[in-house]
Scaffold this active site. Structure first.
Site, PDB file in Angstrom:
ATOM      1  N   LYS A  50      32.387  46.374  43.091  1.00  0.00           N
ATOM      2  CA  LYS A  50      33.116  45.986  44.306  1.00  0.00           C
ATOM      3  C   LYS A  50      33.372  47.214  45.193  1.00  0.00           C
ATOM      4  O   LYS A  50      33.217  47.161  46.410  1.00  0.00           O
ATOM      5  CB  LYS A  50      34.430  45.280  43.925  1.00  0.00           C
ATOM      6  N   GLN A  94      41.955  43.035  39.022  1.00  0.00           N
ATOM      7  CA  GLN A  94      40.836  42.663  38.157  1.00  0.00           C
ATOM      8  C   GLN A  94      41.375  41.959  36.913  1.00  0.00           C
ATOM      9  O   GLN A  94      42.190  42.514  36.182  1.00  0.00           O
ATOM     10  CB  GLN A  94      40.011  43.910  37.778  1.00  0.00           C
ATOM     11  N   ASP A 117      41.355  37.502  46.976  1.00  0.00           N
ATOM     12  CA  ASP A 117      40.755  36.747  45.870  1.00  0.00           C
ATOM     13  C   ASP A 117      41.148  35.269  45.936  1.00  0.00           C
ATOM     14  O   ASP A 117      40.578  34.442  45.230  1.00  0.00           O
ATOM     15  CB  ASP A 117      41.212  37.325  44.512  1.00  0.00           C
TER      16      ASP A 117
END
Ligand code: NAP
Length: 289
Positions: A50, A94, A117
């Site tokens: 990412k 994460q 997200d």
């Protein structure tokens, strides 16, 4: 037909770069902060990918790495710092987090405006009610990929295997918002094959290699394989290879399918960058996404 997520991701990056340049002309450089706890190798790999993708597109990125033993309060403090930092437009945590940390509390600490997200209940609710919000990157990427190949989902029988909050459930919401007919299967589903055989579009997000076999699908199905599984492979220099949840023999019956790797994975990263740019654009207008 192969649904090539790698190629489409490259197209998305061209658009992201263009929008980053436009933002820079207005004095804003989009910024993404990735927060990782512990040293899980898969998490390290995902965050690395990412960050690299951001760098290639001109998005300012940083990784905040906390020790495996970090307390929940430390993680919340790190999030609050990024919430207040005007140069950070997107924050991602994460997952999975160590079991000592309550994932939901952590997700809810992220400002919904920076929740690129799309896991914060504010965004989950906005997406579910169809009024906006940041859609989670994996489902958003799946629909973008189907659109790219002209695969209309309206009115289609869509069967989703797996009902997790990050993959199966939001995928169901997005397909429903596009007027598909949805079936969601999970661990308690009595006869999985009964459902998967009915699918015109089959999305599998479970994390079990070979869960779906040729006998479980119908001719002409479109298969979206979200699964990412490492299996031991002594012929591979790394000692393992990555496979999905769908047995390769299913391709014989499928009209189209996503490869693993190279299908849904690259689209997930591309949608993260796109959501970050959207968050940066929204920071200029003040409009809620
Ligand atoms: P997860 O949280 O473990 O969820 C898996 C889901 O599948 C759960 O709803 C589970 O039910 C259900 N399930 C388990 N065994 C089943 C079975 N035999 N039949 C039907 N349903 C079953 O996993 P996840 O985070 O959603 O991830 C799923 C897979 O997708 C993993 O391989 C992950 O690495 C991959 N993934 C890939 C991407 C990408 O970008 N390519 C993104 C996200 C996830 P219960 O919870 O009731 O057990």
């Amino acid at each position: 037909m192969i649904l090539d997520g790698e190629s489409l991701a490259k197209k998305v990056y061209l658009d992201v770069k263009k929008r980053v340049a436009e933002l820079e002309e207005k004095g804003v450089r989009p910024g993404l902060c990735a927060i990782r706890v512990g040293s899980d190798p898969a998490s390290q790999l995902y965050v690395g990918k990412k960050i690299r993708a951001c760098e290639n597109c001109g998005i300012k990125s940083k990784a905040v790495i906390l020790d495996e033993t970090a307390e929940e309060s430390e993680l919340i403090s790190a999030i609050q710092k990024e919430n207040e930092d005007p140069s950070t437009h997107g924050i991602l945590i994460q997952l999975p987090l160590p079991s000592s940390i309550d994932t939901q509390i952590v997700i809810e600490a992220i400002s919904p405006k920076k929740d690129v997200d799309g896991f914060h209940p504010f965004n989950v609710g906005r997406v579910a009610t169809g009024v906006g919000g940041f859609p989670p990157c994996t489902p958003k990427g799946i629909l973008r990929l189907l659109d790219e190949y002209g695969l209309d989902v309206r009115g289609k029988e869509v069967v989703i295997v797996g009902a997790s909050r990050i993959a199966g459930r939001p995928t169901a919401e997005l397909f429903l918002s596009r007027m598909a007919t949805i079936t969601v299967c999970h661990i308690e589903t009595k006869d999985l094959a009964f459902h998967t055989r009915r699918a015109e579009i089959l999305v599998v997000a479970v994390g079990r290699p070979g869960l779906i076999t040729k006998e479980m699908i119908s001719q002409g199905v479109v298969i979206v394989d979200v699964g990412v599984n490492r299996i031991i492979d002594s012929n591979n220099p790394r000692g393992f290879r990555v496979v999905g949840d769908v047995a390769p023999s299913c391709r014989e019956r499928a009209y189209a399918w996503t490869p693993v790797p190279g299908g849904v994975g690259p689209m997930t990263v591309a949608m993260l960058l796109e959501n970050t740019v959207i968050a940066a654009e929204a920071s200029l207008t003040g409009i809620t996404v």
